[in-house]
Scaffold this motif. Structure first.
Motif, PDB file in Angstrom:
ATOM      1  N   ILE A   1       0.834  -1.071  -0.131  1.00  0.00           N
ATOM      2  CA  ILE A   1      -0.015   0.017   0.054  1.00  0.00           C
ATOM      3  C   ILE A   1       1.144   1.306   0.021  1.00  0.00           C
ATOM      4  CG2 ILE A   1      -1.905   1.080   1.201  1.00  0.00           C
ATOM      5  CD1 ILE A   1      -2.488  -1.199   2.711  1.00  0.00           C
ATOM      6  N   PHE A   2       0.835   1.944  -0.907  1.00  0.00           N
ATOM      7  CA  PHE A   2       1.301   3.427  -0.894  1.00  0.00           C
ATOM      8  C   PHE A   2       0.192   4.280  -1.302  1.00  0.00           C
ATOM      9  CE2 PHE A   2       4.607   0.271  -2.309  1.00  0.00           C
ATOM     10  CZ  PHE A   2       5.741   1.044  -1.789  1.00  0.00           C
ATOM     11  N   CYS A   3       0.469   5.476  -0.744  1.00  0.00           N
ATOM     12  CA  CYS A   3      -0.526   6.605  -0.691  1.00  0.00           C
ATOM     13  C   CYS A   3      -0.073   8.040  -0.650  1.00  0.00           C
ATOM     14  CB  CYS A   3      -1.591   6.524   0.569  1.00  0.00           C
ATOM     15  SG  CYS A   3      -1.016   6.506   2.156  1.00  0.00           S
ATOM     16  N   ARG A   4      -0.490   8.899  -1.064  1.00  0.00           N
ATOM     17  CA  ARG A   4      -0.388  10.488  -0.781  1.00  0.00           C
ATOM     18  C   ARG A   4      -1.466  11.147   0.076  1.00  0.00           C
ATOM     19  NH1 ARG A   4      -0.353  12.346  -5.680  1.00  0.00           N
ATOM     20  NH2 ARG A   4      -2.040  13.649  -5.678  1.00  0.00           N
ATOM     21  N   VAL A   5      -0.953  11.603   1.260  1.00  0.00           N
ATOM     22  CA  VAL A   5      -1.610  12.409   2.116  1.00  0.00           C
ATOM     23  C   VAL A   5      -0.997  13.957   2.327  1.00  0.00           C
ATOM     24  CG1 VAL A   5      -2.843  12.372   4.413  1.00  0.00           C
ATOM     25  CG2 VAL A   5      -2.254  10.217   3.190  1.00  0.00           C
ATOM     26  N   TYR A   6      -2.015  14.835   2.065  1.00  0.00           N
ATOM     27  CA  TYR A   6      -1.657  16.168   2.076  1.00  0.00           C
ATOM     28  C   TYR A   6      -0.233  16.534   1.585  1.00  0.00           C
ATOM     29  CZ  TYR A   6      -5.067  17.473   5.311  1.00  0.00           C
ATOM     30  OH  TYR A   6      -6.595  17.842   5.777  1.00  0.00           O
ATOM     31  N   GLY A   7      -0.127  15.577   0.190  1.00  0.00           N
ATOM     32  CA  GLY A   7       1.155  15.984  -0.438  1.00  0.00           C
ATOM     33  C   GLY A   7       2.260  15.115  -0.224  1.00  0.00           C
ATOM     34  N   VAL A   8       2.371  14.255   1.037  1.00  0.00           N
ATOM     35  CA  VAL A   8       3.359  13.797   1.369  1.00  0.00           C
ATOM     36  C   VAL A   8       3.038  11.987   1.077  1.00  0.00           C
ATOM     37  CG1 VAL A   8       4.608  12.657   3.445  1.00  0.00           C
ATOM     38  CG2 VAL A   8       3.565  15.170   3.425  1.00  0.00           C
TER      39      VAL A   8
ATOM     40  N   TYR B   1     -11.178  15.258   2.271  1.00  0.00           N
ATOM     41  CA  TYR B   1     -10.889  13.841   1.982  1.00  0.00           C
ATOM     42  C   TYR B   1     -10.441  13.582   0.552  1.00  0.00           C
ATOM     43  CZ  TYR B   1      -9.979   8.652   2.194  1.00  0.00           C
ATOM     44  OH  TYR B   1      -9.325   7.593   2.289  1.00  0.00           O
ATOM     45  N   PRO B   2     -11.469  13.819  -0.290  1.00  0.00           N
ATOM     46  CA  PRO B   2     -11.242  13.595  -1.683  1.00  0.00           C
ATOM     47  C   PRO B   2      -9.992  14.423  -2.474  1.00  0.00           C
ATOM     48  CG  PRO B   2     -13.415  14.045  -1.343  1.00  0.00           C
ATOM     49  CD  PRO B   2     -12.828  14.450  -0.419  1.00  0.00           C
ATOM     50  N   GLN B   3      -9.712  15.515  -1.976  1.00  0.00           N
ATOM     51  CA  GLN B   3      -8.649  16.363  -2.441  1.00  0.00           C
ATOM     52  C   GLN B   3      -7.108  16.050  -1.831  1.00  0.00           C
ATOM     53  OE1 GLN B   3      -9.791  20.348  -1.531  1.00  0.00           O
ATOM     54  NE2 GLN B   3     -11.951  19.664  -1.759  1.00  0.00           N
ATOM     55  N   LYS B   4      -7.186  15.170  -0.547  1.00  0.00           N
ATOM     56  CA  LYS B   4      -6.026  15.186   0.308  1.00  0.00           C
ATOM     57  C   LYS B   4      -5.384  13.806   0.617  1.00  0.00           C
ATOM     58  CE  LYS B   4      -6.020  19.618   1.010  1.00  0.00           C
ATOM     59  NZ  LYS B   4      -5.078  20.528   0.444  1.00  0.00           N
ATOM     60  N   VAL B   5      -6.308  12.978   0.046  1.00  0.00           N
ATOM     61  CA  VAL B   5      -5.945  11.269   0.366  1.00  0.00           C
ATOM     62  C   VAL B   5      -5.993  10.668  -0.853  1.00  0.00           C
ATOM     63  CG1 VAL B   5      -6.328   9.284   1.167  1.00  0.00           C
ATOM     64  CG2 VAL B   5      -6.897  11.309   2.665  1.00  0.00           C
TER      65      VAL B   5
ATOM     66  N   ARG C   1     -10.224   8.707   7.310  1.00  0.00           N
ATOM     67  CA  ARG C   1     -11.538   9.188   7.403  1.00  0.00           C
ATOM     68  C   ARG C   1     -11.740   9.891   8.696  1.00  0.00           C
ATOM     69  NH1 ARG C   1     -14.167   8.696   2.569  1.00  0.00           N
ATOM     70  NH2 ARG C   1     -13.373   7.072   1.317  1.00  0.00           N
ATOM     71  N   THR C   2     -11.135   9.267   9.916  1.00  0.00           N
ATOM     72  CA  THR C   2     -11.400  10.011  11.393  1.00  0.00           C
ATOM     73  C   THR C   2     -10.614  11.230  11.431  1.00  0.00           C
ATOM     74  OG1 THR C   2     -11.614   7.661  12.389  1.00  0.00           O
ATOM     75  CG2 THR C   2     -10.938   9.321  13.733  1.00  0.00           C
TER      76      THR C   2
END
Length: 196
Positions: A139-146, A181-185, A173-174
């Protein structure tokens, strides 16, 4: 080495004395947010003590399902670094939190590091967790640009990448307002909306 569940007054002191030193302001949740979750029974702060002195601390959030924890913050106090405290504390957390299936961890992805020094630091952090029994997920993700790679510290054989993904998404989501959420995760395939 003694591990204690910290009460609110001690959590406030740890935040003001240690977390403000160990984590940049942009990465720190406000103390009021931590205390709110603590009072709701969804957030736990453990201290690792050598005698009367705090040697390390871990902030953990319980998932809505109650199956896993998220390692929100983890740090060893400077005077106790490079002495095996970090690995010893993780092993003790496994004992203390053994009723859960495990702990979800976010680490800044090695692949997205900018420059050799940052790459080396991120790889060293990842290697530390892997030596301690933490396992990689895909699992890889980008959250608030990180950019993050997600790891999992299993306490039970009943876990897989899908559980880690479901629990992680529940944590985000918490923490993140629904409208943002849709713009940051963003998850990278095969995870995320439309990717399962």
């Amino acid at each position: 080495m003694e591990v204690k569940l910290l009460q609110e007054q001690v959590v406030c002191a740890v935040y003001k004395i240690h977390m403000t030193r160990d984590f940049p302001a942009a990465e720190r949740k406000p103390l009021s947010a931590l205390l709110g979750m603590l009072r709701e029974g969804r957030y736990f702060v453990y201290g690792c003590y050598e005698g009367e002195r705090l040697a390390a601390y871990a902030c953990l959030c319980r998932s809505d399902s109650g199956k896993t924890l998220l390692l929100d913050y983890y740090a060893v106090v400077p005077a106790f670094r490079s002495q095996g405290v970090g690995s010893g504390f993780l092993a003790r957390l496994r004992e203390v939190c053994g009723d859960y299936r495990g702990i979800v961890l976010e680490i800044e992805s090695v692949e997205s590091a900018q420059g050799e020094e940052e790459h080396r630091l991120r790889q060293r952090r990842k290697d530390f967790y892997l030596r301690c029994g933490v396992e990689e997920t895909d699992i890889f993700c980008r959250v608030y640009g990180v950019h993050y790679q997600i790891l999992f510290f299993p306490f039970s054989p009943q876990w897989d990448n899908n559980l880690a993904y479901t629990e992680l998404d529940s944590f985000y989501r918490t923490f993140i307002p629904t409208r943002l959420y849709p713009q940051k995760v963003f998850y990278f395939p095969p995870y995320g909306p439309g990717c399962e």
